[in-house]
Design a protein around this motif. Sequence first.
Motif, PDB file in Angstrom:
ATOM      1  N   GLY A   1      78.123  59.388  29.045  1.00  0.00           N
ATOM      2  CA  GLY A   1      76.781  58.974  28.939  1.00  0.00           C
ATOM      3  C   GLY A   1      76.598  57.594  29.114  1.00  0.00           C
ATOM      4  O   GLY A   1      75.623  57.306  29.670  1.00  0.00           O
ATOM      5  N   TYR A   2      77.371  56.952  28.577  1.00  0.00           N
ATOM      6  CA  TYR A   2      77.224  55.532  28.458  1.00  0.00           C
ATOM      7  C   TYR A   2      77.259  54.809  29.773  1.00  0.00           C
ATOM      8  O   TYR A   2      76.517  53.840  29.992  1.00  0.00           O
ATOM      9  CB  TYR A   2      78.185  54.761  27.529  1.00  0.00           C
ATOM     10  N   LEU A   3      78.454  54.852  30.309  1.00  0.00           N
ATOM     11  CA  LEU A   3      78.345  54.262  31.530  1.00  0.00           C
ATOM     12  C   LEU A   3      77.608  54.708  32.571  1.00  0.00           C
ATOM     13  O   LEU A   3      76.768  53.667  33.324  1.00  0.00           O
ATOM     14  CB  LEU A   3      79.988  54.238  32.362  1.00  0.00           C
ATOM     15  N   PRO A   4      77.457  56.061  32.906  1.00  0.00           N
ATOM     16  CA  PRO A   4      76.229  56.248  33.776  1.00  0.00           C
ATOM     17  C   PRO A   4      74.806  55.726  33.625  1.00  0.00           C
ATOM     18  O   PRO A   4      74.454  55.187  34.339  1.00  0.00           O
ATOM     19  CB  PRO A   4      76.436  57.791  33.736  1.00  0.00           C
ATOM     20  N   LEU A   5      74.428  55.664  32.308  1.00  0.00           N
ATOM     21  CA  LEU A   5      73.220  55.211  31.871  1.00  0.00           C
ATOM     22  C   LEU A   5      73.176  53.712  32.110  1.00  0.00           C
ATOM     23  O   LEU A   5      72.314  52.956  32.811  1.00  0.00           O
ATOM     24  CB  LEU A   5      73.134  55.306  30.300  1.00  0.00           C
ATOM     25  N   THR A   6      74.474  52.846  31.966  1.00  0.00           N
ATOM     26  CA  THR A   6      74.411  51.436  32.176  1.00  0.00           C
ATOM     27  C   THR A   6      74.262  51.399  33.822  1.00  0.00           C
ATOM     28  O   THR A   6      73.676  50.214  34.311  1.00  0.00           O
ATOM     29  CB  THR A   6      75.737  51.064  31.528  1.00  0.00           C
ATOM     30  N   PHE A   7      75.039  52.157  34.618  1.00  0.00           N
ATOM     31  CA  PHE A   7      75.165  52.037  35.947  1.00  0.00           C
ATOM     32  C   PHE A   7      73.699  52.055  36.286  1.00  0.00           C
ATOM     33  O   PHE A   7      73.121  51.363  37.209  1.00  0.00           O
ATOM     34  CB  PHE A   7      76.067  52.886  36.501  1.00  0.00           C
ATOM     35  N   VAL A   8      72.926  53.176  35.958  1.00  0.00           N
ATOM     36  CA  VAL A   8      71.475  53.433  36.349  1.00  0.00           C
ATOM     37  C   VAL A   8      70.509  52.260  36.149  1.00  0.00           C
ATOM     38  O   VAL A   8      69.758  51.939  37.008  1.00  0.00           O
ATOM     39  CB  VAL A   8      71.146  54.884  35.721  1.00  0.00           C
ATOM     40  N   PHE A   9      70.917  51.894  34.775  1.00  0.00           N
ATOM     41  CA  PHE A   9      70.007  50.667  34.633  1.00  0.00           C
ATOM     42  C   PHE A   9      70.322  49.505  35.444  1.00  0.00           C
ATOM     43  O   PHE A   9      69.210  48.611  35.909  1.00  0.00           O
ATOM     44  CB  PHE A   9      70.222  50.120  33.103  1.00  0.00           C
ATOM     45  N   ALA A  10      71.680  49.208  35.794  1.00  0.00           N
ATOM     46  CA  ALA A  10      72.035  48.111  36.541  1.00  0.00           C
ATOM     47  C   ALA A  10      71.201  48.348  37.934  1.00  0.00           C
ATOM     48  O   ALA A  10      70.664  47.213  38.518  1.00  0.00           O
ATOM     49  CB  ALA A  10      73.329  47.769  36.678  1.00  0.00           C
ATOM     50  N   LEU A  11      71.407  49.347  38.371  1.00  0.00           N
ATOM     51  CA  LEU A  11      70.752  49.658  39.861  1.00  0.00           C
ATOM     52  C   LEU A  11      69.267  49.450  39.760  1.00  0.00           C
ATOM     53  O   LEU A  11      68.564  49.040  40.637  1.00  0.00           O
ATOM     54  CB  LEU A  11      71.158  50.807  40.332  1.00  0.00           C
ATOM     55  N   ALA A  12      68.557  49.718  38.640  1.00  0.00           N
ATOM     56  CA  ALA A  12      67.176  49.486  38.678  1.00  0.00           C
ATOM     57  C   ALA A  12      66.675  47.983  38.527  1.00  0.00           C
ATOM     58  O   ALA A  12      65.433  47.922  38.665  1.00  0.00           O
ATOM     59  CB  ALA A  12      66.739  50.227  37.212  1.00  0.00           C
ATOM     60  N   GLN A  13      67.726  47.303  38.443  1.00  0.00           N
ATOM     61  CA  GLN A  13      67.267  45.876  38.505  1.00  0.00           C
ATOM     62  C   GLN A  13      67.353  45.214  39.848  1.00  0.00           C
ATOM     63  O   GLN A  13      67.040  43.933  39.955  1.00  0.00           O
ATOM     64  CB  GLN A  13      68.102  44.824  37.489  1.00  0.00           C
TER      65      GLN A  13
END
Length: 206
Positions: free
Chosen positions: A167-179
Amino acid sequence: MTETTPAPARTMHPLLKFALEMGPLVIFFVANGKAGIYVATAAFMVATFAALALMWVLARKIAVMPLISAAVVLVFGTLTLWLQDDHFIKLKPTMVNALFGAALLGGLAFGRPLLPYVLGDVFRLKPEGWRRLTIRWGVFFLAMAVLNEIVWRSVSTDTWVAFKTFGYLPLTFVFALAQAPLLNRYALEPEADAAARAAEGRPAAE
């Protein structure tokens, strides 16, 4: 006498970097399923520092965030094993995220934004871009700290381990892409980038 120049830092492939970050979490998940949280904690500690060593061998540098995270793993993992209390390893993501969030927002509040020191070799942004990106990442880290507290206090240990792993890394990855839109909007033009590098005493980007 001739001076020896230090070996230059190398660029690590993003997929390899992701694998080194994900590897210890997968080991944590597998070891927990086979032998329980305490064996998983010990395996996670060993895998974390093995990943750091590989990062150094492959890239000749270690980013600040994995280094701090590994230090917290060492402290909270040791407490978990010594006291036989899994609350400590469950608190580790809370402490790491809260520390990163507070550092980013605190540095910004005191006029010392820290994100350019972490990502300045990857992105070249205008000051307003760094300010906005710092706020977003600071809030994200604090939100992840709160989320970890909610999860580990509400579900079983096995479910929390699965969340931490998948959960943690995918959420971080999605957030990073959203930037990406923000990064594009506030990216420095090549001329401004060259001038900024010259002012910092750094060579122009190739």
